[in-house]
Design a protein around this motif. Structure first.
Motif, short mmCIF file in Angstrom:
data_model
loop_
_atom_site.label_atom_id
_atom_site.label_comp_id
_atom_site.label_asym_id
_atom_site.label_seq_id
_atom_site.Cartn_x
_atom_site.Cartn_y
_atom_site.Cartn_z
N GLU A 33 2.12 -2.04 -4.74
CA GLU A 33 3.57 -1.63 -4.48
C GLU A 33 4.32 -2.96 -4.80
N GLU A 34 4.02 -4.20 -4.27
CA GLU A 34 4.64 -5.45 -4.49
C GLU A 34 4.51 -5.87 -6.01
N ARG B 294 -3.70 0.06 14.90
CA ARG B 294 -2.97 0.90 13.80
C ARG B 294 -3.87 1.57 13.09
N THR C 128 0.16 -6.60 -2.78
CA THR C 128 -0.36 -5.22 -2.82
C THR C 128 0.09 -4.75 -4.14
N ARG D 144 10.56 -1.80 14.73
CA ARG D 144 11.46 -1.25 15.54
C ARG D 144 10.87 -0.46 16.66
N PRO E 200 0.73 -9.29 10.22
CA PRO E 200 2.00 -9.12 9.89
C PRO E 200 2.59 -7.64 10.22
N PHE E 201 3.77 -7.49 10.75
CA PHE E 201 4.09 -6.15 11.14
C PHE E 201 5.15 -5.69 9.99
N THR E 202 5.19 -4.32 9.80
CA THR E 202 6.28 -3.75 8.95
C THR E 202 7.42 -3.78 9.78
N GLU E 203 8.65 -3.41 9.20
CA GLU E 203 9.97 -3.30 9.85
C GLU E 203 9.79 -2.03 10.79
N GLU E 204 9.25 -0.81 10.44
CA GLU E 204 9.23 0.09 11.16
C GLU E 204 8.53 -0.09 12.35
N GLU E 205 7.12 -0.83 12.31
CA GLU E 205 6.43 -1.20 13.42
C GLU E 205 7.08 -1.94 14.60
#
Length: 675
Positions: A11-12, A444, A9, A432, A425-430
């Protein structure tokens, strides 16, 4: 967005550039519009850079390419400062350029676009429409710009338009689906003229810029009739305007609200009552008015006399007498309600119970054969009882008059055009949120043109319906606590808003992130995510409710008591109130043991020091956490109370999230210490 064939991405990739080039990431939170004057838009767009801020020697610029020497030289030459590069993504930079330079570089383009003949907005009176034609729009570009703002707000389904001044530029924002979106930035001279045009449209005094004003008007945008409620307030720089956009076409029946079948049956059961009070509750923007208008549409039949008392009247209803409150003419809720009782009504809609007089007259009307529909501001359905008591009604009157409560929130609905399956893949927020809720999310948000790149379009009502049975009425009269009433209501069919919201998530209508934003993912009594086995049909909640934590709130200010009670009730705590030190000590002595005590310092009869000493001398409460909540600014008071055994010390005013978090933490520490 994926960076070419690299497969990562933007951002990455930006993070890799930061690390490789040993430069800092762009500090967007420190951006200052003053820096825009040092770098022409032409250069910003040519080199895809954005000026963030400046000082006496340097200009700090966001770039995605730190190796572009031509860009660095051009920036230095144009600004007369030393360029300091910070790394950002191309899309962030272009978005900033479009928004940041709009006040200067695009003002002429905006006005030109606004003057198209098909953009005309017609101002309509109740009698004859007054047209603003294309010639007038061309001759007065500010009128055209104001018309464009109104037209685009309606096109984007905005509920509110905010026209906000700044030091150099003003900003226009729309509230869409409950969330603010920036629409346009304007130079302050243009901002001031747009504000004046809006004030003229609403019949306000444009010469008076030092007092708040309220007005309203009706406009035709295309073939659509829209009511505008206009509010202005003076600011240091100029005036701020907020326009509530009311589309008469949004007036619906209950069946159009897509309310879950279980709750819809219970609401219609309440509307079938011949007398009593039915309350719709929730914070501002939770859809209370829409729901009540839908309810009135069902009960306003020819054989029933329906009267409303509103501030303001938002939609016109056929066959209904609608009265506008006007405090300047002594037309208040209480006074008007007394007069309406002499008009032989069957159903009375009171826009809001705000004071003791209105509460008393509404209860009298309910007890004398009238069905009263009204609104209150509480956090859940069971909280209405304490709120009515705070307004001065005795428990016996509440018990005899209250028929039921509908509490609700609005969550954003996933956009049907772009929602994607909820897969790895899931984000850390997802992860949590998934762990906290233990309910399977189906979809989503993605983002497309139809939803303004938000991933959401439209909103969904999440209701909680409490029906007061004979057994509950007896508990109310006996002074049952909020927690006891909540348990009784659940035993008689009430489903918590969180349960209803989880069902919507499981159907793919919304997301856990949205539910957490609006309602919160909390277990009763602890504020922690629930764990343990679930039973089918429970909406992801634990099959056995956790015991409610008992909290004693001691404060002589009834407003503070009410606010704290509302916050703790939202956490599903069982709250007991005490108005002075003697009442607090009596509550402690009466037992059972509290799990937390929230204590004011400046109390009548016995102050906080004396109460804390008494608590610590009581064997049952020696280890109970005590949070001091006070308006005292004296650091010596804090030192003294902590030395005397307080566990935490917070100063007023209350910050909702911070206060609730400190309460949960105090109870959690006590629970861990006891295990």
């Amino acid at each position: 967005m994926v960076c070419g064939a690299i497969g990562i991405t933007e951002e990455e990739f930006a993070k890799l550039v930061v690390k490789h080039a040993r430069l800092g990431a762009a500090q967007w939170e420190r951006a200052d519009s003053q820096a825009l004057r040092l770098l022409p838009e032409r250069l910003a767009r040519q080199f895809k850079v954005f000026p963030l801020r400046e000082d006496d020697r340097a200009i700090y610029v966001a770039t995605a390419d730190p190796n572009d020497l031509d860009a660095e030289q051009a920036i230095g030459f144009a600004s007369g400062r030393v360029p300091v590069l910070e790394i950002s993504t191309p899309s962030q930079i272009m978005t900033a350029i479009d928004a940041g330079y709009a006040p200067v570089g695009h003002a002429e383009k905006i006005l030109k676009a606004a003057s198209r003949s098909d953009d005309a907005v017609r101002v309509v009176s109740d009698a004859e429409p007054e047209a603003v034609d294309a010639n007038e729009a061309d001759a007065a570009p500010i009128v055209s710009l104001a018309n464009m703002i109104l037209r685009d707000a309606v096109d984007q389904r905005a509920s509110d338009i905010h026209i906000e001044p700044g030091r150099l530029t003003g900003v226009v924002r729309f509230r869409v689906d409950g969330v603010m979106r920036e629409y346009l930035q304007l130079p302050m001279p243009v901002h001031n003229r747009v504000v004046s045009r809006i004030k003229i449209t609403g019949g306000l005094d444009i010469a008076d810029r030092h007092r708040p004003q309220d007005g309203r008007c009706r406009v035709m945008i295309g073939d659509k009739s829209v009511d505008l409620r206009i509010s202005t307030v003076p600011t240091r720089e100029s005036e701020k305007v907020v326009i509530r956009v009311l589309d008469a076409a949004n007036s619906k029946r209950l069946g159009d609200l897509e309310m879950p079948a279980h709750e819809l049956v219970r609401v219609r059961r309440l509307l079938a009552q011949r007398d009593g009070i039915v309350v719709v509750t929730g914070p501002t923007g939770s859809g209370k008015t829409t729901t009540l208008y839908a309810a009135l549409g069902e009960v306003a039949r020819g054989e029933v006399n329906v009267t409303t008392i509103e501030d303001p009247v938002e939609y016109e209803l056929a066959g209904v007498t609608q009265i506008q409150v006007d405090a300047r003419r002594q037309v208040t809720f209480g006074a008007t309600l007394r007069a309406v009782l002499r008009q032989d009504p069957d159903v009375i809609f009171v826009g809001e119970i705000r004071d003791a007089e209105t509460a008393e007259v509404a209860a009298h009307a309910a007890l004398t054969g009238h069905l009263v529909l009204t609104t209150l501001h509480t956090n859940d359905a069971a909280g209405v009882v304490n709120r009515l008591a705070d307004l001065g009604l005795d428990r016996a009157t509440i018990s005899a008059s209250l028929r039921g409560v509908l509490a609700q929130r609005l969550v954003r609905r996933l956009c049907s055009k772009c929602a994607t399956p909820f897969t790895a893949p899931f984000t850390e927020e997802e992860l949590r949120l998934q762990a906290a809720a233990d309910v399977k999310q189906v979809k989503r948000p993605a983002g497309c043109d139809a939803c303004g790149r938000t991933g959401y379009r439209g909103r969904l009502a999440i209701p909680e319906v409490l029906v007061v049975s004979e057994g509950m009425a007896e508990q109310i009269a006996a002074g049952a606590t909020h927690g006891a009433l909540l348990r009784a209501a659940k035993a008689e069919g009430l489903r918590l808003m969180l349960d209803v919201a989880f069902e919507a998530v499981a159907r793919g209508e919304t997301t856990l992130a949205e539910v957490d934003r609006v309602i919160g993912l909390r277990a009763p009594g602890t504020g922690e995510p629930e764990s343990g086995p679930r039973e089918p049909g429970t909406g992801g909640r634990a099959s056995v409710a956790a015991p409610l934590a008992r909290v004693l709130v001691v404060d002589d200010d009834p407003v503070i008591r009410s606010v704290v009670q509302a916050l703790l009730s939202r956490e599903s705590f069982d709250v007991t109130l005490a108005a002075d030190g003697e009442a607090a000590i009596a509550a402690v002595a009466a037992g059972p043991t509290f799990d937390l005590i929230v204590l004011d310092l400046g109390l009548p009869t016995l102050d906080g020091h004396a109460v804390l000493k008494a608590i610590r001398s009581d064997n049952a409460h020696r280890q109970v956490p005590v949070i001091v909540l006070t308006g005292s600014e004296d650091d010596a008071d804090e030192v003294a109370m902590m030395d005397e055994g307080a566990d935490d010390y917070l100063r007023k005013p209350i910050a909702d999230a911070r206060f609730a978090s400190r309460c949960r933490a105090a109870i959690r520490r006590r629970t861990m210490a006891g295990t």
